[in-house]
Scaffold this active site. Structure first.
Site, PDB file in Angstrom:
ATOM      1  CD1 TRP A   1      49.105  45.719   0.703  1.00 52.36           C
ATOM      2  CD2 TRP A   1      48.859  47.921   0.402  1.00 52.36           C
ATOM      3  NE1 TRP A   1      49.814  46.074  -0.422  1.00 52.36           N
ATOM      4  CE2 TRP A   1      49.675  47.414  -0.624  1.00 52.36           C
ATOM      5  CE3 TRP A   1      48.556  49.285   0.426  1.00 52.36           C
ATOM      6  CZ2 TRP A   1      50.210  48.224  -1.628  1.00 52.36           C
ATOM      7  CZ3 TRP A   1      49.084  50.086  -0.571  1.00 52.36           C
ATOM      8  CH2 TRP A   1      49.901  49.566  -1.581  1.00 52.36           C
ATOM      9  CG  MET A   2      44.546  42.479  -2.087  1.00 55.75           C
ATOM     10  SD  MET A   2      43.218  42.533  -3.316  1.00 55.75           S
ATOM     11  CE  MET A   2      44.077  43.403  -4.628  1.00 55.75           C
TER      12      MET A   2
ATOM     13  CD  GLN B   1      52.454  39.289  -1.846  1.00 54.23           C
ATOM     14  OE1 GLN B   1      53.350  40.015  -1.461  1.00 54.23           O
ATOM     15  NE2 GLN B   1      52.390  38.006  -1.520  1.00 54.23           N
TER      16      GLN B   1
ATOM     17  CD1 TRP C   1      47.548  52.043  -8.799  1.00 50.88           C
ATOM     18  CD2 TRP C   1      49.267  50.604  -8.811  1.00 50.88           C
ATOM     19  NE1 TRP C   1      48.379  52.401  -9.822  1.00 50.88           N
ATOM     20  CE2 TRP C   1      49.442  51.547  -9.851  1.00 50.88           C
ATOM     21  CE3 TRP C   1      50.237  49.633  -8.622  1.00 50.88           C
ATOM     22  CZ2 TRP C   1      50.549  51.505 -10.715  1.00 50.88           C
ATOM     23  CZ3 TRP C   1      51.327  49.606  -9.473  1.00 50.88           C
ATOM     24  CH2 TRP C   1      51.470  50.530 -10.503  1.00 50.88           C
TER      25      TRP C   1
ATOM     26  NE  ARG D   1      60.063  41.808  -6.521  1.00 55.90           N
ATOM     27  CZ  ARG D   1      61.010  42.725  -6.614  1.00 55.90           C
ATOM     28  NH1 ARG D   1      62.252  42.476  -6.187  1.00 55.90           N
ATOM     29  NH2 ARG D   1      60.747  43.907  -7.152  1.00 55.90           N
ATOM     30  CG  ASP D   2      57.373  38.362  -7.989  1.00 54.39           C
ATOM     31  OD1 ASP D   2      57.316  38.260  -6.753  1.00 54.39           O
ATOM     32  OD2 ASP D   2      57.497  39.463  -8.566  1.00 54.39           O
TER      33      ASP D   2
ATOM     34  CG  ASP E   1      51.691  41.485  -6.550  1.00 52.51           C
ATOM     35  OD1 ASP E   1      51.449  42.681  -6.419  1.00 52.51           O
ATOM     36  OD2 ASP E   1      52.838  41.033  -6.686  1.00 52.51           O
TER      37      ASP E   1
HETATM   38  C1  FRU Z   1      54.657  43.328  -7.359  1.00 50.29           C
HETATM   39  C2  FRU Z   1      55.524  42.950  -6.167  1.00 50.29           C
HETATM   40  C3  FRU Z   1      56.193  41.607  -6.363  1.00 50.29           C
HETATM   41  C4  FRU Z   1      56.452  41.180  -4.946  1.00 50.29           C
HETATM   42  C5  FRU Z   1      55.219  41.668  -4.252  1.00 50.29           C
HETATM   43  C6  FRU Z   1      55.440  42.080  -2.831  1.00 50.29           C
HETATM   44  O1  FRU Z   1      53.660  44.232  -7.011  1.00 50.29           O
HETATM   45  O2  FRU Z   1      56.486  43.967  -5.922  1.00 50.29           O
HETATM   46  O3  FRU Z   1      57.372  41.666  -7.146  1.00 50.29           O
HETATM   47  O4  FRU Z   1      56.611  39.792  -4.831  1.00 50.29           O
HETATM   48  O5  FRU Z   1      54.758  42.781  -4.987  1.00 50.29           O
HETATM   49  O6  FRU Z   1      54.224  42.382  -2.217  1.00 50.29           O
END
Ligand code: FRU
Length: 533
Positions: A92-93, A111, A337, A212-213, A95
């Site tokens: 899985w990939m 990610q 996605w 987050r982020d 962000d």
């Molecule tokens: C966006 C998100 C981010 C989070 C990440 C987790 O796609 O939900 O907000 O940091 O993915 O994988």
């Protein structure tokens, strides 16, 4: 010699590069040939040929044997796997993370869930490129630390250059807190800061939905960060912070708060950066599943939007991140996605792919322009070209030499005032499978229709439309990237639609032009097969 084949078995020579194809008002079928090579049918066993020096494992250990794991082999044999888009060897990939140019290399973190589909725990995958197109996998950069603030996942974040020290700023979960990590060996291995988390909780005076982020940049007065959030009962928000050393942060207040009704309850993955003489803010809006942008001013800790729009209308593009490179370009990648059911994803052994790199700039009317990075031209194979093709209402014209599952196509055309015209891609010879990209002149909309893209019941089939204002005397330009299951369409350098398609037939490779309700003139159609990376 270029030939124009018309109707059932009839053909006539083309006398000049200027071709005139007048089709009858009935649904005439014309076939245009610009060369004589048969389309290549994809077979099993193709792979996304990224050079791989090492492979990550869930524990963060690496083997350098170069031997593919079972799921990597499973993923590589999937006919729907893109061949020139970046994606990890398997699993899985989501962000893009930590985009940065360091020395002569672009670093793309992302990610990554190597334990998919059994556990939902995010790591940071890592790859490098010198040309934005060919990528080399590097060892996993961040792995959750048992008992640490990122024990349940290293979520999205960014990379900065802290006076020569590469530094990642990211979210640890659960709860959502902000952490940093540095590298002393040229961005290969990362050491987490002992004092993590550097921001341990959201501002006390706010009842937030998500925190987050982090997206960080440097100003003369220090480091600044925006963090994605939402204020319960109000709407998405970005929270502004300042720091001298990336370790101690002071909360300055919300830089912008939206309204739940219009722009969602929470904003993920904020990006705030100067563009032209303005600023641009990009957020991924929950639960809208849309990426919004605002153009406006940013001063005194507040962002004031003057205009806004949607970064991509195709339905399958999310959580983009941007970076400025040494050419001072603002580059953007997004997560594309899947558009097929989970069972089909598990069976394939992989899910998620990175979009092509796109370059952002501000247009003359302060509109956001988004164009494919010119480096993608490195992938081009033999050029095919058509000029001035005129279609009557209801006509369609298959182009026998512009066919395939991995290509780039640029069409410049003018639909009639009451018509809809465009291009079909990945068409099966019997027409059962096809994906339509069209401009609807009366509705002023660019659309991708994937209702007939696949006969699989696991594939998502629908129509995505995007507003695109083109007056009758202007040309519509669509720039299309097709890569097996990925289709990215850019209309007049402003409007994008990214979607996933999963044709079930190996011979769903055809390309055809069409005009509906009214005639259309195609001034030019350019085509290049694109090489695998
Ligand atoms: C966006 C998100 C981010 C989070 C990440 C987790 O796609 O939900 O907000 O940091 O993915 O994988």
């Amino acid at each position: 010699m270029k030939r124009l084949a018309a109707g059932a078995g009839q053909s006539q020579p083309i006398r000049s590069r200027r071709m005139l194809l007048m089709a009858a008002a009935s649904a005439a079928l014309m076939s245009v040939a610009v060369g004589c090579k048969a389309p290549r049918v994809p077979g099993p066993g193709r792979s996304n040929r990224l050079s791989s020096t090492s492979r990550g494992t869930p524990s963060g250990q690496y083997s350098v044997t170069g031997e593919a794991t079972m799921t990597e082999r499973q993923a590589a044999s999937d006919a729907h796997r893109p061949q020139y888009h970046f994606l990890p060897p398997d699993k899985w990939m989501n962000d893009p993370n930590g985009l940065i140019q360091w020395d002569d290399r672009y670093h793309l973190f992302y990610q990554y869930n190597p334990e998919w589909p059994y556990l939902d725990v995010k790591y940071w995958g890592h790859a490098v490129s010198t040309d934005l197109v060919h990528w080399k996998h590097l060892p996993i950069a961040l792995v959750p630390t048992p008992g640490g603030p990122d024990k349940d996942g290293c979520w999205t974040g960014c990379a900065v250059n802290d006076r020569g020290m590469p530094t990642l700023v990211y979210t640890g979960v659960h709860p959502e807190v902000q952490c940093i990590a540095t590298s002393s060996d040229g961005l290969t291995t990362w050491q987490k800061y002992d004092g993590n988390p550097v921001i341990a909780k959201p501002p006390a005076d706010l009842d937030v939905v998500g925190f987050r982020d982090p997206f960080v940049w440097r100003e003369e007065a220090g480091w600044y960060a925006v963090i994605g959030s939402g204020i319960r009962g109000v709407g998405g928000a970005i929270l502004l912070y300042r720091s001298d050393d990336l370790r101690r942060w002071e909360y300055l207040g919300p830089a912008l708060v939206g309204t739940e009704f219009e722009t969602g309850t929470m904003w993920e993955c904020p990006n705030l950066f100067p563009i032209g003489d303005k600023f641009c803010l990009i957020v991924s809006a929950v639960p809208l599943k849309k990426v919004l942008y605002f153009i406006g001013s940013y001063a005194g800790g507040k962002f004031v939007p003057q205009s806004h729009g949607v970064i991509d209308h195709g339905g399958d593009f999310y959580a983009p991140q941007t970076m400025q490179d040494r050419k001072l370009r603002r580059l953007m990648w997004g997560w594309v996605w899947e558009g097929r059911d989970e069972a089909a994803q598990y069976a394939a052994g992989w899910a998620g792919v990175m979009s092509v790199p796109r370059v952002l700039s501000l247009g003359p009317k302060d509109e956001l322009r988004i164009e494919p990075a010119p480096e993608l031209e490195l992938l081009r194979g033999e050029h095919k070209h058509l000029e001035r093709v005129e279609l009557g209402a209801g006509a369609r014209a298959p182009i026998s030499d512009m066919a395939g599952a991995a290509f780039e196509l640029i069409a410049r055309f003018r639909p009639g005032p009451s018509g809809r015209a465009g291009i079909k891609v990945r068409c099966s010879p019997n027409g059962a499978e096809q994906t339509l990209i069209a401009y609807d002149q009366p509705k002023q909309q660019l659309l991708v229709d994937r209702t007939r893209s696949s006969t699989y019941i696991s594939a998502h089939l629908d129509v995505h439309e995007a507003p695109l204002s083109v007056s009758h005397d202007e040309l519509v330009q669509v720039h299309i990237f097709v890569d097996h299951s990925v289709i990215e369409v850019c209309g007049n350098s402003t409007c994008w639609l990214t979607s996933r398609i999963y044709p079930s037939r190996a011979d769903s490779l055809g390309v055809e032009l069409l005009a509906e309700n009214d005639g259309a003139t195609f001034e030019s159609v350019e085509f290049w097969p694109l090489k695998s990376i």
